[in-house]
Design a protein around this motif. Structure first.
Motif, PDB file in Angstrom:
ATOM      1  N   LEU A 296      30.076  40.930  41.293  1.00 53.19           N
ATOM      2  CA  LEU A 296      30.664  39.439  42.016  1.00 53.19           C
ATOM      3  C   LEU A 296      32.084  39.416  41.332  1.00 53.19           C
ATOM      4  CD1 LEU A 296      27.374  37.308  42.717  1.00 53.19           C
ATOM      5  CD2 LEU A 296      28.646  39.207  44.252  1.00 53.19           C
ATOM      6  N   VAL A 297      32.265  39.650  40.268  1.00 55.05           N
ATOM      7  CA  VAL A 297      33.530  39.257  39.444  1.00 55.05           C
ATOM      8  C   VAL A 297      34.653  40.005  40.222  1.00 55.05           C
ATOM      9  CG1 VAL A 297      34.808  39.114  37.458  1.00 55.05           C
ATOM     10  CG2 VAL A 297      32.053  38.832  37.333  1.00 55.05           C
ATOM     11  N   TYR A 298      34.185  41.062  40.937  1.00 56.31           N
ATOM     12  CA  TYR A 298      35.426  41.690  41.569  1.00 56.31           C
ATOM     13  C   TYR A 298      35.891  40.872  42.750  1.00 56.31           C
ATOM     14  CZ  TYR A 298      34.616  46.436  40.052  1.00 56.31           C
ATOM     15  OH  TYR A 298      34.281  47.532  39.173  1.00 56.31           O
ATOM     16  N   VAL A 299      35.390  39.846  43.365  1.00 59.47           N
ATOM     17  CA  VAL A 299      35.884  38.881  44.124  1.00 59.47           C
ATOM     18  C   VAL A 299      37.196  38.062  43.594  1.00 59.47           C
ATOM     19  CG1 VAL A 299      35.513  36.838  45.374  1.00 59.47           C
ATOM     20  CG2 VAL A 299      33.745  38.692  45.637  1.00 59.47           C
ATOM     21  N   LEU A 300      37.174  37.709  42.375  1.00 61.46           N
ATOM     22  CA  LEU A 300      38.135  37.124  41.635  1.00 61.46           C
ATOM     23  C   LEU A 300      39.340  38.117  41.476  1.00 61.46           C
ATOM     24  CD1 LEU A 300      36.124  35.036  38.955  1.00 61.46           C
ATOM     25  CD2 LEU A 300      36.948  34.295  41.157  1.00 61.46           C
ATOM     26  N   ALA A 301      39.056  39.466  41.064  1.00 66.04           N
ATOM     27  CA  ALA A 301      40.007  40.332  40.816  1.00 66.04           C
ATOM     28  C   ALA A 301      40.811  40.538  41.968  1.00 66.04           C
ATOM     29  CB  ALA A 301      39.359  41.761  40.353  1.00 66.04           C
ATOM     30  N   ILE A 302      40.191  40.699  43.083  1.00 69.79           N
ATOM     31  CA  ILE A 302      40.891  41.029  44.632  1.00 69.79           C
ATOM     32  C   ILE A 302      41.744  39.765  44.676  1.00 69.79           C
ATOM     33  CG2 ILE A 302      40.368  41.149  46.938  1.00 69.79           C
ATOM     34  CD1 ILE A 302      37.792  42.601  46.372  1.00 69.79           C
ATOM     35  N   ALA A 303      41.296  38.511  44.381  1.00 69.82           N
ATOM     36  CA  ALA A 303      42.071  37.357  44.974  1.00 69.82           C
ATOM     37  C   ALA A 303      43.439  37.381  44.066  1.00 69.82           C
ATOM     38  CB  ALA A 303      41.506  36.229  44.453  1.00 69.82           C
ATOM     39  N   ALA A 304      43.340  37.736  42.586  1.00 68.50           N
ATOM     40  CA  ALA A 304      44.362  37.707  41.850  1.00 68.50           C
ATOM     41  C   ALA A 304      45.357  39.047  42.298  1.00 68.50           C
ATOM     42  CB  ALA A 304      44.001  38.044  40.486  1.00 68.50           C
ATOM     43  N   LEU A 305      44.910  40.236  42.778  1.00 70.65           N
ATOM     44  CA  LEU A 305      45.729  41.199  42.929  1.00 70.65           C
ATOM     45  C   LEU A 305      46.447  41.021  44.459  1.00 70.65           C
ATOM     46  CD1 LEU A 305      43.366  44.226  42.175  1.00 70.65           C
ATOM     47  CD2 LEU A 305      45.415  43.548  40.908  1.00 70.65           C
ATOM     48  N   LEU A 306      45.805  40.400  45.317  1.00 72.28           N
ATOM     49  CA  LEU A 306      46.507  39.995  46.521  1.00 72.28           C
ATOM     50  C   LEU A 306      47.830  38.940  46.526  1.00 72.28           C
ATOM     51  CD1 LEU A 306      43.300  39.427  48.963  1.00 72.28           C
ATOM     52  CD2 LEU A 306      45.192  41.449  49.076  1.00 72.28           C
ATOM     53  N   ILE A 307      47.421  37.957  45.392  1.00 71.99           N
ATOM     54  CA  ILE A 307      48.440  37.187  44.924  1.00 71.99           C
ATOM     55  C   ILE A 307      49.794  37.956  44.471  1.00 71.99           C
ATOM     56  CG2 ILE A 307      49.112  34.938  43.855  1.00 71.99           C
ATOM     57  CD1 ILE A 307      46.364  34.103  44.010  1.00 71.99           C
ATOM     58  N   GLY A 308      49.361  38.624  43.621  1.00 72.02           N
ATOM     59  CA  GLY A 308      50.415  39.808  42.926  1.00 72.02           C
ATOM     60  C   GLY A 308      51.250  40.463  43.862  1.00 72.02           C
ATOM     61  N   LYS A 309      50.600  41.039  44.876  1.00 73.28           N
ATOM     62  CA  LYS A 309      51.435  41.616  46.175  1.00 73.28           C
ATOM     63  C   LYS A 309      52.470  40.654  46.725  1.00 73.28           C
ATOM     64  CE  LYS A 309      50.884  44.484  50.048  1.00 73.28           C
ATOM     65  NZ  LYS A 309      50.239  45.006  51.105  1.00 73.28           N
ATOM     66  N   ARG A 310      51.961  39.377  47.011  1.00 73.43           N
ATOM     67  CA  ARG A 310      52.719  38.764  47.543  1.00 73.43           C
ATOM     68  C   ARG A 310      53.954  38.352  46.811  1.00 73.43           C
ATOM     69  NH1 ARG A 310      51.935  35.283  51.860  1.00 73.43           N
ATOM     70  NH2 ARG A 310      53.260  33.166  51.983  1.00 73.43           N
ATOM     71  N   VAL A 311      53.961  37.911  45.592  1.00 74.80           N
ATOM     72  CA  VAL A 311      55.098  37.553  44.858  1.00 74.80           C
ATOM     73  C   VAL A 311      55.758  38.467  43.962  1.00 74.80           C
ATOM     74  CG1 VAL A 311      53.730  35.287  44.344  1.00 74.80           C
ATOM     75  CG2 VAL A 311      53.435  37.187  42.558  1.00 74.80           C
ATOM     76  N   TYR A 312      55.123  39.912  44.386  1.00 73.70           N
ATOM     77  CA  TYR A 312      55.795  41.013  43.653  1.00 73.70           C
ATOM     78  C   TYR A 312      57.637  41.262  43.624  1.00 73.70           C
ATOM     79  CZ  TYR A 312      56.678  45.842  42.407  1.00 73.70           C
ATOM     80  OH  TYR A 312      57.134  47.118  41.816  1.00 73.70           O
ATOM     81  N   PRO A 313      57.890  40.868  45.078  1.00 74.58           N
ATOM     82  CA  PRO A 313      59.372  41.012  45.346  1.00 74.58           C
ATOM     83  C   PRO A 313      59.980  39.964  44.383  1.00 74.58           C
ATOM     84  CG  PRO A 313      58.363  41.210  47.400  1.00 74.58           C
ATOM     85  CD  PRO A 313      57.333  40.841  46.276  1.00 74.58           C
TER      86      PRO A 313
END
Length: 450
Positions: A416-433
């Motif tokens: 279930l901890v993957y849910v938190l990892a997925i959220a962090a990575l999705l935000i990271g993609k958004r702020v990457y530029p």
């Protein structure tokens, strides 16, 4: 701003990913030495994790000899990861200034000698102290080692190399668990630790003879877009830049959280097969090593996939990391909900393969978003996140839950901890530029001050 104008430029004039640019050395020479650096640094990483994970193979022996609880067994694993988490950043910072080669040699000597102390421990308290020293020695090896390796390879293969290097933890765990279990059964658990210690000392002697700071400088490929050459002398950015970029923070969090379940598999799979499949400790260790091998293989393959997917669009690496987390969440969640048998093993294998697949992409993202002058420290910060959020927390928390819910009940909660990892990575993609623009500003400011 276009992504291609802000990423780290690659060496020109050759398609060789190991090429450092213009040099008097032959093309074959340029190819061989970087791979020798990778091979020896990787071999020491294997020793690192063999020394760390051999403990999992001897859990049943320690539990019987010293009447330890699962929580105490878990503490012997987590104390290493905790020390790595606490000491990685300051030691990585020192290595950026004192010299990466000298730092790596000292680290390897410390963890090897500490592993020898494990072999002569007389009780739980002495073993805990010895494992504490193992953690001190291993603290910054992963971050400094990968920074050293990436410095002699072109950026376009960094995800693959990062994944392969970090997979050394799984491969070392395979050897440590399987070999440690066999040695413990036929000799004693003390000889399991002693064998790992001797191997580490032999490898560090070879590494010191071949890898030097002078030769590394000749093959350096670290490029700063605002300097005239590889990591131009005197161009440094403040250490604070490691913590002012939101995209880097997302990579830290996503990388650390995705390691939680992988760490649980590394630590508790031998005990799972011992308790629920009725296998003897040596056989349980061998079977578990197959799944640990899948973790390492997955890190390499996922890194290769990520480099290919992100070749023309670096932001796609974030999407790859998310996909790997989703697959492992689904597969492991299903596996631990099933009864023992072939379907469970198949799903467990799929989940293990992708469980740490995001490691290479997150390391590559951290490297691409930080200046070369603080790259060891940046990767050290990632290692801190990996250990505090994953390698230390995962095995210990599951051990505590296992005392109350049983090991299987605890393992059912881990994915279930993957849910938190997925959220962090999705935000990271958004702020990457925005993160790339931030790096450009930091590099320009450093060049202006020089």
């Amino acid at each position: 701003m276009g992504l291609t104008t802000t990423t780290t430029p690659e060496p020109t004039g050759t398609d060789d990913p190991t090429s450092p640019g213009p040099t008097n050395r032959t093309r074959s020479g340029r190819r061989i030495y970087p791979w020798a650096v990778f091979g020896l640094t990787f071999a020491l990483l294997l020793s690192d994790y063999m020394s760390r994970q051999v403990l999992s193979a001897v859990f049943p022996f320690l539990k019987a000899d010293w009447a330890l609880t699962d929580s105490q067994l878990a503490s012997l694993t987590s104390i290493v990861a905790l020390m790595v988490g606490l000491l990685t950043f300051p030691l990585s910072l020192l290595a950026d200034r004192w010299g990466r080669v000298r730092s790596l040699v000292l680290m390897a000597v410390v963890w090897s000698v500490a592993t020898l102390f494990c072999a002569i421990a007389a009780n739980y308290e002495q073993m805990l102290a010895a494992r504490f020293l193992v953690g001190v020695g291993e603290a910054a090896y992963g971050s400094v080692g990968i920074a050293l390796v990436l410095s002699v390879f072109a950026p376009r293969v960094h995800s693959t190399l990062s994944g392969a290097f970090m997979a050394g933890g799984s491969f070392g765990s395979v050897v440590g668990v399987s070999l440690g279990g066999v040695i413990a059964v036929h000799l004693s658990w003390r000889w399991s630790f002693a064998a790992m210690a001797v191997l580490g000392l032999l490898l560090v002697a070879v590494f010191r003879a071949v890898v030097t700071e002078r030769r590394l400088a000749e093959y350096n490929t670290e490029q700063d877009p605002h300097t005239a050459g590889p990591a131009a002398a005197g161009i440094r950015v403040p250490v604070s830049t490691l913590f002012t970029n939101p995209a880097v923070w997302c990579a830290y969090l996503g990388g650390g959280l995705q390691m939680f379940t992988a760490a649980v598999l590394l630590a508790w799979t031998p005990s799972f097969f011992n308790r629920y499949y009725g296998l003897a400790p040596d056989k349980a260790g061998v079977i578990a090593s197959v799944f640990v091998l899948l973790i390492g293989t997955g890190m390499v393959v996922c890194g290769m996939i990520t480099d290919r997917v992100g070749r023309n669009n670096p932001a796609a690496k974030w999407s790859s990391a998310v996909a790997f987390c989703v697959i492992s969440l689904a597969a492991l969640g299903g596996a631990f909900a099933l009864d023992t048998g072939a379907p469970q093993l198949i799903l467990l294998g799929i989940g293990a393969f992708f469980s740490a697949g995001s490691s290479g992409p997150t390391a590559a993202m951290v490297a691409s978003l930080t200046h070369p002058s603080v790259r060891s420290s940046a990767l050290g910060s990632l290692t801190v996140a990996n250990n505090i959020l994953g390698l230390a927390t995962g095995p210990f928390l599951i051990g505590v839950l296992a005392d109350h819910l049983g090991l299987l009940g605890a393992l059912q909660l881990a994915p279930l901890v993957y849910v938190l990892a997925i959220a962090a990575l999705l935000i990271g993609k958004r702020v990457y530029p925005a993160g790339l623009r931030k790096l450009t500003e930091q590099s320009a400011a450093a060049a202006a001050r020089a």
